[in-house]
Design a protein around this motif. Structure first.
Motif, PDB file in Angstrom:
ATOM      1  N   TYR A  34       0.841  -1.198   0.000  1.00  0.00           N
ATOM      2  CA  TYR A  34       0.000   0.000   0.000  1.00  0.00           C
ATOM      3  C   TYR A  34       0.874   1.246   0.000  1.00  0.00           C
ATOM      4  O   TYR A  34       2.052   1.206   0.368  1.00  0.00           O
ATOM      5  CB  TYR A  34      -0.958   0.011   1.189  1.00  0.00           C
ATOM      6  N   ARG A  35       0.278   2.362  -0.432  1.00  0.00           N
ATOM      7  CA  ARG A  35       1.015   3.628  -0.514  1.00  0.00           C
ATOM      8  C   ARG A  35       0.887   4.381   0.806  1.00  0.00           C
ATOM      9  O   ARG A  35      -0.207   4.536   1.342  1.00  0.00           O
ATOM     10  CB  ARG A  35       0.490   4.480  -1.674  1.00  0.00           C
ATOM     11  N   VAL A  36       2.003   4.866   1.304  1.00  0.00           N
ATOM     12  CA  VAL A  36       2.057   5.579   2.584  1.00  0.00           C
ATOM     13  C   VAL A  36       1.581   7.014   2.402  1.00  0.00           C
ATOM     14  O   VAL A  36       1.847   7.645   1.374  1.00  0.00           O
ATOM     15  CB  VAL A  36       3.505   5.572   3.132  1.00  0.00           C
ATOM     16  N   VAL A  37       0.848   7.533   3.387  1.00  0.00           N
ATOM     17  CA  VAL A  37       0.433   8.930   3.380  1.00  0.00           C
ATOM     18  C   VAL A  37       1.113   9.649   4.545  1.00  0.00           C
ATOM     19  O   VAL A  37       1.474   9.020   5.546  1.00  0.00           O
ATOM     20  CB  VAL A  37      -1.106   9.070   3.493  1.00  0.00           C
ATOM     21  N   PRO A  49      -6.024  10.474   7.577  1.00  0.00           N
ATOM     22  CA  PRO A  49      -5.252   9.602   6.687  1.00  0.00           C
ATOM     23  C   PRO A  49      -6.091   8.473   6.119  1.00  0.00           C
ATOM     24  O   PRO A  49      -7.086   8.048   6.710  1.00  0.00           O
ATOM     25  CB  PRO A  49      -4.141   9.063   7.599  1.00  0.00           C
ATOM     26  N   ALA A  50      -5.679   8.017   4.964  1.00  0.00           N
ATOM     27  CA  ALA A  50      -6.417   6.952   4.284  1.00  0.00           C
ATOM     28  C   ALA A  50      -6.282   5.631   5.036  1.00  0.00           C
ATOM     29  O   ALA A  50      -5.294   5.387   5.712  1.00  0.00           O
ATOM     30  CB  ALA A  50      -5.902   6.803   2.852  1.00  0.00           C
ATOM     31  N   THR A  51      -7.293   4.808   4.888  1.00  0.00           N
ATOM     32  CA  THR A  51      -7.266   3.460   5.456  1.00  0.00           C
ATOM     33  C   THR A  51      -7.067   2.475   4.321  1.00  0.00           C
ATOM     34  O   THR A  51      -7.812   2.483   3.348  1.00  0.00           O
ATOM     35  CB  THR A  51      -8.570   3.138   6.193  1.00  0.00           C
ATOM     36  N   PHE A  52      -6.048   1.637   4.445  1.00  0.00           N
ATOM     37  CA  PHE A  52      -5.768   0.620   3.428  1.00  0.00           C
ATOM     38  C   PHE A  52      -6.475  -0.674   3.815  1.00  0.00           C
ATOM     39  O   PHE A  52      -6.269  -1.207   4.904  1.00  0.00           O
ATOM     40  CB  PHE A  52      -4.256   0.389   3.323  1.00  0.00           C
ATOM     41  N   ILE A  54      -5.692  -1.198   7.653  1.00  0.00           N
ATOM     42  CA  ILE A  54      -4.475  -0.587   8.183  1.00  0.00           C
ATOM     43  C   ILE A  54      -4.480   0.903   7.895  1.00  0.00           C
ATOM     44  O   ILE A  54      -4.805   1.338   6.787  1.00  0.00           O
ATOM     45  CB  ILE A  54      -3.217  -1.220   7.544  1.00  0.00           C
ATOM     46  N   CYS A  55      -4.109   1.703   8.897  1.00  0.00           N
ATOM     47  CA  CYS A  55      -3.938   3.135   8.695  1.00  0.00           C
ATOM     48  C   CYS A  55      -2.681   3.342   7.854  1.00  0.00           C
ATOM     49  O   CYS A  55      -1.598   2.855   8.196  1.00  0.00           O
ATOM     50  CB  CYS A  55      -3.796   3.859  10.036  1.00  0.00           C
ATOM     51  N   ALA A  56      -2.802   4.066   6.745  1.00  0.00           N
ATOM     52  CA  ALA A  56      -1.680   4.248   5.828  1.00  0.00           C
ATOM     53  C   ALA A  56      -0.675   5.269   6.330  1.00  0.00           C
ATOM     54  O   ALA A  56       0.333   5.509   5.669  1.00  0.00           O
ATOM     55  CB  ALA A  56      -2.197   4.664   4.449  1.00  0.00           C
ATOM     56  N   ALA A  57      -0.937   5.871   7.503  1.00  0.00           N
ATOM     57  CA  ALA A  57      -0.003   6.848   8.064  1.00  0.00           C
ATOM     58  C   ALA A  57       0.839   6.251   9.177  1.00  0.00           C
ATOM     59  O   ALA A  57       2.064   6.384   9.189  1.00  0.00           O
ATOM     60  CB  ALA A  57      -0.767   8.067   8.580  1.00  0.00           C
ATOM     61  N   CYS A  58       0.184   5.576  10.142  1.00  0.00           N
ATOM     62  CA  CYS A  58       0.939   5.023  11.280  1.00  0.00           C
ATOM     63  C   CYS A  58       1.059   3.502  11.202  1.00  0.00           C
ATOM     64  O   CYS A  58       1.648   2.889  12.083  1.00  0.00           O
ATOM     65  CB  CYS A  58       0.303   5.441  12.598  1.00  0.00           C
TER      66      CYS A  58
END
Length: 550
Positions: free
Chosen positions: A437-440, A447-450, A459-463
């Protein structure tokens, strides 16, 4: 909805009772209401009032969409063609999972904007779609049906949409993500089929094509046993689909068919690079014109010519290959006969566009090593004692390697890229899951949720953790104290996190130059500065810290 009975008196002071019904569909008639009531309790009279609302599906759908768009853009909006009673079912797909949860918690139970007496019911569901060959679905349908009762007990619905030519679309849908993920694993196993093995070894066929007669016999085996057999061209393995009880019989039948097919085939290996080049550049066409179109085929994957004919045809083919080969005898390109890596006479030589020679195995090892190196992906020639440096194009590399080896190298290079760029891409944290997934940025407010397509993890794409219904800041400030306790222990043990990918590291000995095992970056242990090259890190430590820490 039925309201409590209301007493009424007529002119003769007789008491009667009236029951008021609301929310009655417009298509309902008086006789429909009468028939729905038990015969002893049927009313003497039914009066139909004026309709309070006339449905306009297009306008109503647009109004609901506008309510959903307040929480984020929609990827898809589908309204069901069938209705049950007064309800219309629709599916909205948000680009971000967090937006879907927010919309459901806010809008569920709210009155409809076009009818105050009706409510909007919203819930988040997890759905997974599969695309499967129609003929494969026909033979695995019973195995799928065996799981349906278990899925239904967990409120998981299975849909098989009508055939669209050569394939069908299947769908699993449910409220509980973990239950849907488990059902997806069950269905994935069925759709993957079983590798056909005999005595523990996979059944293989060295050629890329089989004769028409062999193909007809294979189809007869499929029809008699009610299975489908598909060959994986990348691995040369066969997979069987259908009832488990029939798979062993299919394996035995296929093994006999392949043995008979191979015994009727003759193989001419093109182990020398010049032989293969001759065949590709027109030599095989000449051979085919001499023997006949149906008697010979060129298998580029295994680099051999397959002759299906008599011993005389086989002998003629070998003569043609040998005679054409004489045109290539003499000096090799660039006058170089030794491998550029092992410096020995090249075994199964490969001649590159920059006029250097490699053993076939040495070239493969070089490609695999350079693809996994912690540097920008490129495969460069090591000829002329490593001074050549010519970067091979992918088309040239592919011409030297089998397709599965070439794909393995591409996968290794991609894994290396992900490890070197943790600020851009991350692997799903579920063990053995290969999704990326792409990190934000962590500075993003929402933040986006993957949602992983493979294991359905959220999964939170930030933390990079799961914290549904909470922000990253709320998770970091969790009152449980677990995070604070962990950080305290890490400080006491001298453990620090990589500034790039947050991989934990401990320095036990040596200098202050550390190499992260997660992203392969070079780190100064004193100030945690990061570098792409070790030499730059050493220069930094000498300049700012007066030495390397020894």
């Amino acid at each position: 909805m039925a309201y409590p009975p209301i007493p009424q008196k007529n002119q003769e002071s007789e008491t009667s009772w009236m029951v008021r019904l609301t929310g009655v569909p417009g298509a309902v008639k008086e006789e429909d209401i009468t028939q729905a009531i038990a015969k002893l309790d049927r009313p003497r009279r039914v009066e139909m009032g004026e309709m309070s609302y006339v449905a306009d599906m297009e306008i109503d759908s647009t109004l609901i969409q506008s309510m959903l768009y307040e929480f984020g853009p929609l990827e898809k909006w589908e309204v069901s063609d069938t209705t049950k009673g007064m309800r219309v079912k629709a599916h909205a797909t948000f680009l971000e999972e967090s937006q879907a949860h927010h919309a459901a918690s806010t809008l569920d139970g709210k009155p409809l904007p076009f009818c105050d007496t009706s409510k909007l019911f919203v819930e988040v569901v997890t759905s997974v779609r599969f695309k499967v060959s129609t003929r494969v679905y026909d033979v695995i349908q019973q195995r799928i049906n065996a799981h349906k009762s278990s899925w239904e007990r967990q409120y998981i619905h299975f849909f098989a949409f009508p055939s669209r030519g050569f394939y069908r679309v299947l769908k699993l849908e449910g409220r509980d993500r973990e239950s849907v993920a488990k059902a997806k694993q069950d269905l994935d196993l069925i759709l993957a089929g079983e590798v056909m093995r005999l005595d523990g070894k996979a059944i293989l066929y060295p050629g890329s094509k089989i004769s028409r007669e062999s193909y007809k016999r294979l189809k007869m085996v499929e029809e008699e046993l009610g299975v489908v057999i598909i060959r994986d061209m990348r691995t040369s393995q066969f997979r069987v689909f259908g009832a488990e009880a029939r798979q062993a019989l299919a394996t035995t039948a296929l093994n006999c068919l392949i043995k008979e097919t191979i015994s009727a085939h003759h193989f001419i290996p093109l182990s020398d690079e010049h032989e293969f080049r001759w065949a590709v550049d027109g030599g095989f066409k000449a051979l085919e014109s001499r023997l006949g179109r149906d008697k010979a085929s060129l298998d580029r994957e295994s680099r051999c010519i397959i002759v299906q004919g008599s011993e005389r045809d086989f002998a003629d083919a070998k003569t043609i290959v040998a005679s054409k080969q004489k045109k290539f005898s003499g000096k090799l390109p660039g006058g170089e006969k030794d491998c550029s890596i092992c410096l020995c006479e090249a075994d199964e030589p490969i001649h590159t566009s920059c006029n250097h020679t490699y053993c076939g195995l040495c070239f493969i090892d070089m490609c695999q090593a350079q693809a996994s190196a912690p540097l920008q992906f490129c495969i460069a020639c090591l000829g002329n004692s490593g001074q050549c440096g010519h970067i091979f194009e992918l088309a040239e590399i592919r011409s030297f390697l089998l397709s599965e080896t070439f794909e393995d190298i591409l996968e290794a290079s991609f894994r290396s890229f992900v490890q070197r760029h943790p600020d851009q891409l991350r692997y799903c944290p579920t063990p053995d899951c290969s999704q990326v997934y792409r990190v934000v940025p962590k500075t993003k407010k929402h933040p986006a949720t993957f949602t992983c397509d493979k294991c359905l993890a959220s999964i939170c794409a930030a933390c990079h953790t799961s914290h549904p219904g909470a922000t990253c800041a709320q998770r970091m400030g969790d009152s449980s104290g677990d995070l604070q306790a962990l950080n305290k222990v890490k400080r006491e043990l001298g453990i620090q996190d990589c500034p790039r990918c947050e991989t934990s590291m401990e320095k036990t000995e040596g200098c202050n130059h550390m190499t992260c095992k997660g992203c392969s970056c070079h780190i100064c242990w004193v100030c945690l500065a990061t570098f792409n090259e070790g030499s730059v890190c050493y220069a930094h430590m000498r300049r700012l810290h007066g030495g390397i820490g020894i």
